[in-house]
Design a protein around this motif. Structure first.
Motif, PDB file in Angstrom:
ATOM      1  N   CYS A  76      -2.528   6.753  -6.835  1.00  0.00           N
ATOM      2  CA  CYS A  76      -2.697   7.668  -5.697  1.00  0.00           C
ATOM      3  C   CYS A  76      -3.200   9.029  -6.157  1.00  0.00           C
ATOM      4  CB  CYS A  76      -1.395   7.801  -4.921  1.00  0.00           C
ATOM      5  SG  CYS A  76      -1.047   6.325  -3.942  1.00  0.00           S
ATOM      6  N   VAL A 121      -6.859   8.682  -6.307  1.00  0.00           N
ATOM      7  CA  VAL A 121      -7.458   8.594  -4.962  1.00  0.00           C
ATOM      8  C   VAL A 121      -7.455   9.978  -4.290  1.00  0.00           C
ATOM      9  CG1 VAL A 121      -7.105   7.637  -2.643  1.00  0.00           C
ATOM     10  CG2 VAL A 121      -6.965   6.148  -4.645  1.00  0.00           C
ATOM     11  N   GLN A 175       0.841  -1.201   0.000  1.00  0.00           N
ATOM     12  CA  GLN A 175       0.000   0.000   0.000  1.00  0.00           C
ATOM     13  C   GLN A 175       0.869   1.242   0.000  1.00  0.00           C
ATOM     14  OE1 GLN A 175      -3.123   0.748  -0.594  1.00  0.00           O
ATOM     15  NE2 GLN A 175      -4.332   0.434   1.254  1.00  0.00           N
ATOM     16  N   GLU A 209       0.275   7.536   0.464  1.00  0.00           N
ATOM     17  CA  GLU A 209      -0.822   8.484   0.231  1.00  0.00           C
ATOM     18  C   GLU A 209      -2.165   7.848   0.531  1.00  0.00           C
ATOM     19  OE1 GLU A 209       1.676   7.769  -1.706  1.00  0.00           O
ATOM     20  OE2 GLU A 209       2.285   9.434  -2.970  1.00  0.00           O
ATOM     21  N   ARG A 210      -2.334   6.616   0.077  1.00  0.00           N
ATOM     22  CA  ARG A 210      -3.636   5.978   0.268  1.00  0.00           C
ATOM     23  C   ARG A 210      -3.881   5.638   1.730  1.00  0.00           C
ATOM     24  NH1 ARG A 210      -3.905   1.730  -4.471  1.00  0.00           N
ATOM     25  NH2 ARG A 210      -1.835   2.536  -4.924  1.00  0.00           N
ATOM     26  N   ASN A 211      -2.807   5.345   2.462  1.00  0.00           N
ATOM     27  CA  ASN A 211      -2.987   5.103   3.902  1.00  0.00           C
ATOM     28  C   ASN A 211      -3.337   6.395   4.634  1.00  0.00           C
ATOM     29  OD1 ASN A 211      -2.669   2.323   3.893  1.00  0.00           O
ATOM     30  ND2 ASN A 211      -0.442   2.463   3.959  1.00  0.00           N
TER      31      ASN A 211
END
Ligand code: THU
Length: 122
Positions: free
Chosen positions: A85, A88, A49, A52-54
């Protein structure tokens, strides 16, 4: 900016990147709060992962939906977010949202629209 920089440097060491050796931390400013994420890799590589997405997941969990500014830092240099990302980030940002790419020597500032022109939106 000094406070942000301190947070980035303090948290990049938490990245779990034993396979790439490429630690990344992202900080999302959203509705007066900040949310951090680091990359978390996996022995099954595609399950890794991005930072950024976390960070976006932490923001959503806290009930925030509007990204005001994004910072990405890697000691390996200012790295632009990957394509996935960018998409997202755009979900909760706008083409005007500033994205600051931090490296050991400082940062460069872009907008999300520059990074992801003609974004797909519903
Ligand atoms: N990575 C991120 O965390 N964010 C990006 O935008 C680019 C890539 C991570 C994924 C992987 O753990 C490592 O960097 C090398 O690709």
């Amino acid at each position: 900016m000094e406070g942000v920089r301190r947070l980035l440097e303090a948290h990049v060491v938490r990245a779990y990147a034993p396979y790439s050796g490429f630690p990344v931390v992202a900080l999302v400013e959203a509705e007066g709060e900040v949310f951090l994420g680091v990359n978390v890799e996996n022995a099954s590589f595609p399950l890794s992962q991005c930072a950024e997405r976390n960070a976006v997941a932490a923001m959503v969990l806290a009930g925030k939906r509007r990204i005001d500014r994004v910072h990405v830092y890697s000691p390996k240099g200012p790295i632009p977010p990957c394509g996935g990302c960018r998409q997202v980030l755009m979900e909760f940002g706008t083409p005007q949202t500033p994205v600051l790419l931090h490296g050991p020597e400082g940062y460069v500032e872009k907008t999300l629209g520059e990074l992801l022109p003609l974004a797909f939106r519903l």
